[in-house]
Each structure stands twice: as C-alpha cells, then as structure tokens.
Scaffold this motif. Structure first.
Motif, PDB file in Angstrom:
ATOM      1  N   THR A 113       0.817  -1.218   0.000  1.00 22.22           N
ATOM      2  CA  THR A 113       0.000   0.000   0.000  1.00 22.22           C
ATOM      3  C   THR A 113       0.850   1.268   0.000  1.00 22.22           C
ATOM      4  N   ALA A 114       2.118   1.177   0.312  1.00 21.78           N
ATOM      5  CA  ALA A 114       2.981   2.360   0.373  1.00 21.78           C
ATOM      6  C   ALA A 114       3.261   2.902  -1.026  1.00 21.78           C
ATOM      7  N   PRO A 115       3.306   4.206  -1.198  1.00 25.32           N
ATOM      8  CA  PRO A 115       3.763   4.767  -2.470  1.00 25.32           C
ATOM      9  C   PRO A 115       5.149   4.224  -2.794  1.00 25.32           C
ATOM     10  N   THR A 116       5.355   3.793  -4.026  1.00 23.03           N
ATOM     11  CA  THR A 116       6.567   3.053  -4.375  1.00 23.03           C
ATOM     12  C   THR A 116       7.223   3.630  -5.620  1.00 23.03           C
ATOM     13  N   LEU A 117       8.558   3.712  -5.566  1.00 26.48           N
ATOM     14  CA  LEU A 117       9.386   4.091  -6.705  1.00 26.48           C
ATOM     15  C   LEU A 117      10.211   2.881  -7.108  1.00 26.48           C
ATOM     16  N   VAL A 118      10.106   2.482  -8.380  1.00 27.46           N
ATOM     17  CA  VAL A 118      10.870   1.345  -8.896  1.00 27.46           C
ATOM     18  C   VAL A 118      11.855   1.876  -9.936  1.00 27.46           C
ATOM     19  N   ILE A 119      13.147   1.558  -9.744  1.00 26.28           N
ATOM     20  CA  ILE A 119      14.200   2.035 -10.627  1.00 26.28           C
ATOM     21  C   ILE A 119      14.931   0.841 -11.226  1.00 26.28           C
ATOM     22  N   GLY A 120      15.117   0.856 -12.525  1.00 29.12           N
ATOM     23  CA  GLY A 120      15.864  -0.197 -13.203  1.00 29.12           C
ATOM     24  C   GLY A 120      16.923   0.390 -14.103  1.00 29.12           C
ATOM     25  N   GLY A 121      18.075  -0.264 -14.189  1.00 29.05           N
ATOM     26  CA  GLY A 121      19.142   0.146 -15.094  1.00 29.05           C
ATOM     27  C   GLY A 121      19.065  -0.657 -16.379  1.00 29.05           C
ATOM     28  N   ARG A 122      19.064   0.017 -17.497  1.00 29.35           N
ATOM     29  CA  ARG A 122      18.920  -0.660 -18.777  1.00 29.35           C
ATOM     30  C   ARG A 122      20.052  -1.659 -19.022  1.00 29.35           C
ATOM     31  N   GLN A 123      21.246  -1.399 -18.462  1.00 28.46           N
ATOM     32  CA  GLN A 123      22.402  -2.273 -18.664  1.00 28.46           C
ATOM     33  C   GLN A 123      22.659  -3.188 -17.461  1.00 28.46           C
ATOM     34  N   ASP A 124      21.628  -3.478 -16.697  1.00 26.07           N
ATOM     35  CA  ASP A 124      21.752  -4.377 -15.544  1.00 26.07           C
ATOM     36  C   ASP A 124      22.146  -5.778 -16.016  1.00 26.07           C
ATOM     37  N   GLN A 125      23.258  -6.307 -15.483  1.00 28.91           N
ATOM     38  CA  GLN A 125      23.719  -7.637 -15.838  1.00 28.91           C
ATOM     39  C   GLN A 125      23.289  -8.707 -14.833  1.00 28.91           C
TER      40      GLN A 125
END
Length: 345
Positions: free
Chosen positions: A253-265
């Motif tokens: 239920t918490a406001p959430t920020l999701v971050i991803g790196g395009r070059q994640d290995q």
C-alpha cells in the motif's frame, strides 16, 4: 503504474566524496547487527532505512544517504552474515525480512522510508507487503524479484555451487586464486554500466572491504546460502500459495518508486516494469546507461526521483498534478570519475 518524476538537481549538496558513515554494532535478539547512521542536515527530516543487496553492505548507500540527508535521517544496516554483522542460522528472504522488521520495531523509528537494492529490494517488498504499518514509502533499485531465465543474470555462474556438496569449500578455494584487487574489478564490471564512474577512492574502499571478507569464515557460506534462498524464493513465486513475492508485492500500500538500469547484468531488466505494474501505487524510472546499482552509479538521479516522490505524497490528493500512465526513461551520459561507489555483486 505512473511515470517517475525528477526533482531539481540543485536541491542537493555538491562537493567531494565522503567516507562511509560511521557504523555501530547493536545487540538485536542475541546477535550483533551493524548500523550506519546518516544524520539529518535539516529539521523535520523523516526516518529512512537502507537495505543492501547480495554480497553487499551498508556502505553501498553512502552517497545516496548523504544526498538525501536534507530530507531523511538515514540508517543503513549490514544484513546478517554480510559486512560487519554476525552470521545467522537461516538466509532466506523471509528470515532477512524478519530481521529488518525486528530492527524497525527495536529502533522505534517506524514507519520508515524503506530503500532496497537487488536482494535488499526483494526483502523490502516482503517487509512492505506484510507490515504496511512500518513503511511510509518504498524505493526499489533493481529489485531481485522472481524471474526464471538464468541467462538473464551473470549470477547464474554461481548456481552450480548450490548443487555441489560442500560448495562453500570449493568457492573458498577458488577465491584464494583471486586477489581482492581483481575481485573488486570483477564486481565493478558486473555491477556498473560505466566503470569510469568509480573513483579510485571508492575502488580502494571496496578492495579493503573484500580483503576483510576473505578473513571471515562465515562469508562464503552466508553468500551461497543467501543465493540459495533467493533461488528458492524465485521458484516458489510461480507456485500456488500466499508466500509468492509477486502476490506479496500486489498487497503493498505504500507509495513506491521502482528504478531499473537498462544495462543491468544481474537482474532481468523486465523485472522493474513488472514490479511497477504489480505494485498498486508505483512510479517507474528506467535509466539508460546504468547498471545494477543506480544508487551508487548515478546517486544524484536516484535522489532526485526519491525527493520527487516524497514531495508528491506529502501533498494532499487534491493538490497533486495529473500523472501520465507510462514510465519515464532517462539517458545518463558518461560521468567523470568520483560520482559512484563500488557495489558487491
């Protein structure tokens, strides 16, 4: 899922790199846990807790915690068996999450703004899904949520060790052939899209931390047991039952920020968008030119996104601007050395 916003860059301090924040060992349920405190630099700061990834430590959050000190009073912990914390009997996602919950309860700082990277992201999802009373907002950086294609992660090279009897002894023998300097370089290459973002100071800090790990008899067993617990969690996520991390994520239920790196290995890039779709009140930020540890590779960008979410959720609903229903992608140009920190794999 909403588009992540970025706060103004000039909100954050500039200057040289700081050493890791001082740590202290605290007694928690009969075992010692290392906690690093980042004091707030402004009145009214709210509590934050930072949880590192597999093989990492609390130092993985040095730069981001410093940038956010004007808004958040930070604490970063070493998970059991990692950093300077004592080993545990179990290294499952559930056990780690219970430890984080116990620390929030013990410290009396909850609810907190919870940040998790990689394994720490999976742990934080479980904490936020099962104990919403302890989490104000949730920020996930390359969260290691379940995916089933091992080719999508360079960690798959370690999977055979999980099936070999006494695989920890074999891993220890293999490590003796690799110097701490060589290991630090391997970690940089696997975790960062652009190794030039790692300053010499941060590299030397990583070498010293790896040197200390080599002297700890419990480190390799803790690492392999944690990887085994993560793989087991991945498999259970696609079976019936309430323990699936994806089902738990859908209850956050918490406001959430999701971050991803395009070059994640290390984590399948498709995981971050899926997490943002599953978590009800989420914002997605995909960073081009960034690897597995965005909070260390481009800490100012992550800080800007975190502050934008804090500003948004602090306003009444009637004052919030309309939000596009798509993710924002940000291209990150090559940075000068000194803007990042070394993260373990």
């Amino acid at each position: 899922m909403k588009r992540a916003l970025l706060g103004a860059d000039d909100l954050f301090p500039t200057g040289g790199e700081a050493p890791p924040w001082p740590g202290r060992l605290v007694e928690l349920d009969g075992s010692r846990l290392l906690v690093r405190d980042t004091p707030a630099t402004a009145p009214g700061a709210e509590p934050a807790l930072y949880v590192h990834g597999l093989g990492g430590s609390s130092t993985n959050w040095t730069d981001l915690a410093g940038l956010l000190a004007g808004r958040l009073e930070g604490q970063a912990i070493d998970l059991p068996g990692f950093g300077r914390s004592e080993p545990a009997r179990r290294y499952t996602i559930a056990a780690f999450a219970d430890r984080v919950i116990r620390w929030i309860e013990h410290s009396g700082r909850g609810p907190v703004h919870l940040f998790g990277n990689s394994l720490g992201g999976a742990i934080s999802v479980r904490v936020a899904g099962l104990r919403p009373d302890l989490v104000r907002t949730l920020t996930l950086v390359s969260p290691a949520l379940p995916f089933l294609d091992p080719r999508r992660s360079s960690q798959s090279r370690a999977l055979p060790l999980l099936a070999i009897p006494r695989g920890d002894r074999l891993a220890t023998r293999l490590l003796t052939r690799v110097t701490p300097e060589q290991m630090a370089d391997q970690i940089i290459d696997s975790c960062f899209a652009d190794p030039r973002r790692v300053s010499e100071m941060r590299r030397l800090e990583a070498v010293e931390e790896i040197r200390i790990r080599y002297e700890l008899a419990h480190y390799i067993p803790a690492y392999l047991s944690s990887l085994r617990g993560l793989v087991s969690c991945f498999l259970r996520a696609y079976l019936p039952g309430a323990g699936s991390l994806w089902r738990i994520a859908s209850r956050i239920t918490a406001p959430t920020l999701v971050i991803g790196g395009r070059q994640d290995q290390l984590v399948d890039i498709r995981v971050a968008p899926q997490a943002a779709r599953v978590i009800p009140d989420s914002r997605l930020l995909i960073l081009d030119g960034v690897g597995h540890v965005a909070q260390m590779e481009v800490p100012r960008v992550v800080a800007r996104a975190a502050v934008a979410m804090l500003d948004e959720v602090s306003r009444p609903d009637a004052e919030r601007p309309p939000r596009p229903s798509r993710a924002v992608r940000v291209g990150v140009a090559a940075a000068k050395p000194g803007s990042a920190q070394v993260a373990p794999a």
